[in-house]
Design a protein around this motif. Structure first.
Motif, PDB file in Angstrom:
ATOM      1  N   PRO A 119       2.391   4.467  -1.582  1.00  0.00           N
ATOM      2  CA  PRO A 119       1.973   5.269  -2.748  1.00  0.00           C
ATOM      3  C   PRO A 119       2.903   5.159  -3.952  1.00  0.00           C
ATOM      4  O   PRO A 119       2.478   5.404  -5.087  1.00  0.00           O
ATOM      5  CB  PRO A 119       1.960   6.701  -2.192  1.00  0.00           C
ATOM      6  N   LYS A 131      -7.629   0.209  -5.380  1.00  0.00           N
ATOM      7  CA  LYS A 131      -8.431   1.425  -5.220  1.00  0.00           C
ATOM      8  C   LYS A 131      -7.567   2.681  -5.266  1.00  0.00           C
ATOM      9  O   LYS A 131      -8.004   3.743  -5.717  1.00  0.00           O
ATOM     10  CB  LYS A 131      -9.197   1.373  -3.901  1.00  0.00           C
ATOM     11  N   ASN A 132      -6.315   2.525  -4.811  1.00  0.00           N
ATOM     12  CA  ASN A 132      -5.394   3.664  -4.791  1.00  0.00           C
ATOM     13  C   ASN A 132      -4.635   3.835  -6.105  1.00  0.00           C
ATOM     14  O   ASN A 132      -3.759   4.686  -6.204  1.00  0.00           O
ATOM     15  CB  ASN A 132      -4.410   3.526  -3.631  1.00  0.00           C
ATOM     16  N   GLY A 133      -4.940   2.979  -7.100  1.00  0.00           N
ATOM     17  CA  GLY A 133      -4.365   3.176  -8.424  1.00  0.00           C
ATOM     18  C   GLY A 133      -3.343   2.173  -8.881  1.00  0.00           C
ATOM     19  O   GLY A 133      -2.869   2.246 -10.023  1.00  0.00           O
ATOM     20  N   SER A 134      -2.956   1.220  -8.034  1.00  0.00           N
ATOM     21  CA  SER A 134      -1.996   0.201  -8.464  1.00  0.00           C
ATOM     22  C   SER A 134      -2.649  -0.767  -9.438  1.00  0.00           C
ATOM     23  O   SER A 134      -3.819  -1.132  -9.290  1.00  0.00           O
ATOM     24  CB  SER A 134      -1.453  -0.583  -7.263  1.00  0.00           C
ATOM     25  N   LYS A 180      -7.104  -2.818  -1.612  1.00  0.00           N
ATOM     26  CA  LYS A 180      -6.920  -1.419  -1.213  1.00  0.00           C
ATOM     27  C   LYS A 180      -5.945  -0.724  -2.153  1.00  0.00           C
ATOM     28  O   LYS A 180      -6.160   0.430  -2.556  1.00  0.00           O
ATOM     29  CB  LYS A 180      -6.414  -1.362   0.231  1.00  0.00           C
ATOM     30  N   ALA A 181      -4.864  -1.436  -2.522  1.00  0.00           N
ATOM     31  CA  ALA A 181      -3.886  -0.864  -3.460  1.00  0.00           C
ATOM     32  C   ALA A 181      -4.527  -0.583  -4.815  1.00  0.00           C
ATOM     33  O   ALA A 181      -4.227   0.437  -5.459  1.00  0.00           O
ATOM     34  CB  ALA A 181      -2.699  -1.813  -3.613  1.00  0.00           C
ATOM     35  N   LYS A 196       3.087   1.042  -8.197  1.00  0.00           N
ATOM     36  CA  LYS A 196       2.172   1.195  -9.328  1.00  0.00           C
ATOM     37  C   LYS A 196       1.760  -0.150  -9.936  1.00  0.00           C
ATOM     38  O   LYS A 196       0.809  -0.217 -10.708  1.00  0.00           O
ATOM     39  CB  LYS A 196       2.812   2.062 -10.423  1.00  0.00           C
ATOM     40  N   ASN A 250       0.806  -1.224   0.000  1.00  0.00           N
ATOM     41  CA  ASN A 250       0.000   0.000   0.000  1.00  0.00           C
ATOM     42  C   ASN A 250       0.836   1.269   0.000  1.00  0.00           C
ATOM     43  O   ASN A 250       0.308   2.362   0.290  1.00  0.00           O
ATOM     44  CB  ASN A 250      -0.949   0.002   1.201  1.00  0.00           C
TER      45      ASN A 250
END
Length: 677
Positions: free
Chosen positions: A173, A201-204, A198-199, A176, A171
């Motif tokens: 930032p 959702k954060n863009g990975s 969760k990753a 990618k 997780n």
């Protein structure tokens, strides 16, 4: 009955052989006549447990007080191969075992007595404290295991430590791209699955490499579904393309990797068409994989499961996957790395505890042999007595035909310590009822998450149930060692001493929170890229990409009427455990699953019995279809956690020969034929 009682709260940790080792608060009624544990509440503040259990063990109190739990000692009353016993007192059982120990030692020597154990209860004191008795006695012990040990061995030779990455980098930032290779996170490691979701959702982005289409594929950028055991061919292809492109991290290789030039020379020339054929993958999907790896160089994390190392060359298979990350320079940076098992980070602060629990310096080293070779080792008349604890070998070890023949020897006296009757107790002469993990003070070191947590033992309502340490402590007294300092402590005292041996910050965290985790999201192990090897560099061995022996790597030579056989654990079970509380899934273990296209090709009918054969055994199974399987691949669930099942354990088909390091089994190096009955 009055409901007025004092509610006692204790920290607990799941000690099953599982990735998560969930930490929770147990609420106890110590005054209750039997059902003393009322509920277990997973810790929300624990960054991995995150307030939820896996579905396998949501209601642990149901197993703890299950009506089939063993509460008295048992002695065999019928032939081996059946759970035919009569009850005896605990005192009588301990006396009989002690007498057998003495007569066996006097007639055949102490090394004729073997202890086989593993991680059914992975708590440190439960797992290792019997070594005090076994070491002083001079018994033989098993080493290694059946799970991730081949990978641990291989990665340790490469990096100096099999753990190289903080799992919370999932997780970070900076990440990618996450590559999930050979791991069914949703079924086997659902807390890591939660972090990966969760990753996302954060863009990975996520790429999955697996012979089985897993649940995570629904959320991936793309999915590679190779034939089993061909991971190293995929890695060779990727490295070839990275080298040809010139986009490998030259500076990283020069400064931090030994023998990389030899490896470059080995992968500069490949037979692409042969790789496409043997992996079952197209050039387009492999090229897309290479491109996304290059696009997110220095921002990519690999999560690699235990599947790729369950072959004859499993350790090398795993190392070739790691070489991709090495060539890209994806270590020592935020959001990168290689996640396999992270318990290697615990070694420094666990070492004093292990020394204290085992007291190894108090006696000569034990004679040993690999656990995975238990069957053939016991076939020798050299061994006359066997202790089994934290292990159900008649379910979980390879080539059950050899193992069960060995366990059936009339001149082999078998003592099993367990909570329930199972496949292994069918070969026991004496069964001693064991305590559950929650009824013992102990420490647990998880293997996906670095750190340590505790069980604060609650009261056991069954007076004849003992911990592993307490059983061997009684045997020590019967052997005349009652005054020996090795056996005078209680388990609680050993636990308290172990806590005192931990660094102060670890002690404080355990006492306050029930656990200690050494990493936060931005912590980077080996950030200086100085690895614990002979010269601080990653070690690439000459064998890492050598061609494998075709006699052993026969998966590449599969005939058209043969299928690869995979045997993953069922999502509702931990190997052979939990059968008592998940009876609704029993039918799943009577089935062999195939892709519908294979069923049609073989002229078979779903729902009908089929005959499954290979050179090790044959058995009948019900045929069912599973669209998630790669064509050419069959699946039978491992574990078979039901003692009265009429169908055979999948490990009747697995080879006697272990993975080449002999640290674990080659459970996936299996080919079968399936035919009508």
């Amino acid at each position: 009955m009055s409901n007025n009682f004092e509610l006692k709260k204790r920290y607990g940790t799941c000690s099953k052989d599982c990735y998560g080792s969930c930490v929770f608060i147990g609420e106890w009624n110590d005054q209750a006549p039997e059902k003393k544990l009322l509920t277990a509440k997973p810790l929300k503040e624990h960054p991995f447990t995150s307030g939820f259990f896996c579905p396998k063990f949501n209601n642990r109190e149901k197993l703890l007080y299950h009506p089939h739990r063993l509460k008295t000692a048992l002695i065999r009353s019928g032939s081996k191969g059946f759970n035919s016993f009569k009850q005896i007192s605990l005192e009588k059982a301990i006396s009989l075992v002690s007498e057998k120990l003495t007569t066996t030692k006097n007639k055949f020597g102490p090394s004729s007595i073997v202890a086989a154990y593993y991680a059914g209860n992975s708590s440190l004191i439960s797992h290792f404290s019997p070594i005090r008795f076994l070491g002083k006695f001079g018994a033989t012990v098993t080493t290694g295991g059946i799970c991730n040990e081949a990978g641990i061995h291989a990665l340790s030779k490469m990096f100096g430590n099999y753990s190289t990455t903080n799992p919370f980098q999932i997780n970070n930032p900076n990440n990618k791209l996450i590559v999930v290779w050979g791991s069914n996170l949703a079924d086997r490691n659902n807390h890591a699955y939660f972090l990966v979701k969760k990753a996302i959702k954060n863009g990975s982005l996520v790429v999955v490499v697996n012979p089985i289409r897993t649940k995570l594929v629904e959320n991936t950028t793309f999915f590679l579904q190779p034939f089993p055991g061909t991971d190293y061919l995929i890695a060779k292809y990727i490295m070839n393309k990275i080298i040809v492109s010139g986009e490998y991290d030259k500076d990283f290789l020069i400064k931090h990797v030994d023998n990389y030039k030899d490896l470059i020379a080995k992968v500069e020339r490949i037979d692409e068409n042969k790789i496409f054929h043997q992996t079952g993958l197209t050039g387009e999907i492999l090229e897309a994989f290479v491109n996304i790896l290059l696009k997110f160089q220095h921002k990519t994390l690999f999560i690699v499961g235990f599947g790729p190392q369950k072959y004859f060359y499993g350790g090398r298979n795993l190392n070739t996957i790691a070489l991709i990350q090495i060539f890209l320079g994806n270590f020592g940076k935020l959001g990168t790395g290689f996640l396999f098992s992270q318990s290697g980070f615990n070694k420094e602060f666990i070492a004093p505890l292990m020394n204290y629990i085992t007291c190894l310096k108090s006696y000569s080293p034990n004679i040993s042999f690999p656990l995975v070779t238990l069957g053939p080792s016991l076939s020798s008349n050299k061994f006359k007595m066997l202790f089994i604890y934290n292990l159900n070998p008649a379910n979980s070890l390879p080539n059950q035909t050899i193992l069960r023949k060995s366990l059936s020897r009339e001149d082999l006296f078998v003592v099993v310590l367990d909570m329930f009757l199972n496949e292994t107790t069918k070969f026991a002469d004496i069964v001693i009822p064991a305590k559950f993990d929650l009824e013992c003070d102990d420490l647990i070191t998880p293997y996906f998450l670095p750190g340590i947590s505790i069980n604060q033992g609650g009261p056991c309502p069954y007076s004849n149930c003992l911990s592993n340490y307490e059983i061997f402590q009684l045997l020590a007294k019967c052997n005349g060692w009652g005054d020996d300092i090795l056996f005078q402590e209680t388990q609680k005292e050993i636990f308290e001493k172990c806590v005192e041996l931990l660094p102060k910050e670890v002690q404080q965290s355990i006492k306050l929170n029930g656990y200690y985790i050494p990493f936060a999201i931005n912590d980077i192990p080996f950030e200086d890229l100085n690895f614990p090897t002979i010269n601080g560099k990653i070690q690439i061995k000459q064998s890492d990409l050598e061609l494998f022996d075709p006699k052993l790597d026969f998966l590449l030579c599969r005939n058209q009427n043969e299928l690869y056989l995979l045997s993953p654990a069922h999502k509702s079970f931990i190997h052979s455990q939990m059968g008592e509380i998940h009876k609704e899934f029993e039918k799943d273990f009577s089935k062999i699953f195939l892709n519908p296209s294979d069923i049609e090709l073989l002229g078979l009918v779903p729902g009908k019995e089929v005959l499954v054969t290979n050179k090790f055994n044959e058995a009948k199974f019900l045929l069912d279809q599973n669209n998630a399987l790669k064509s050419g691949t069959a699946l039978i669930y491992s574990g078979l956690p039901f003692i009265n099942a009429v169908f055979k354990n999948v490990n009747y088909f697995t080879p006697e020969k272990p993975e080449e390091s002999e640290k674990s089994g080659a459970f996936y190096s299996v080919i079968v034929k399936i035919s009508k009955i």
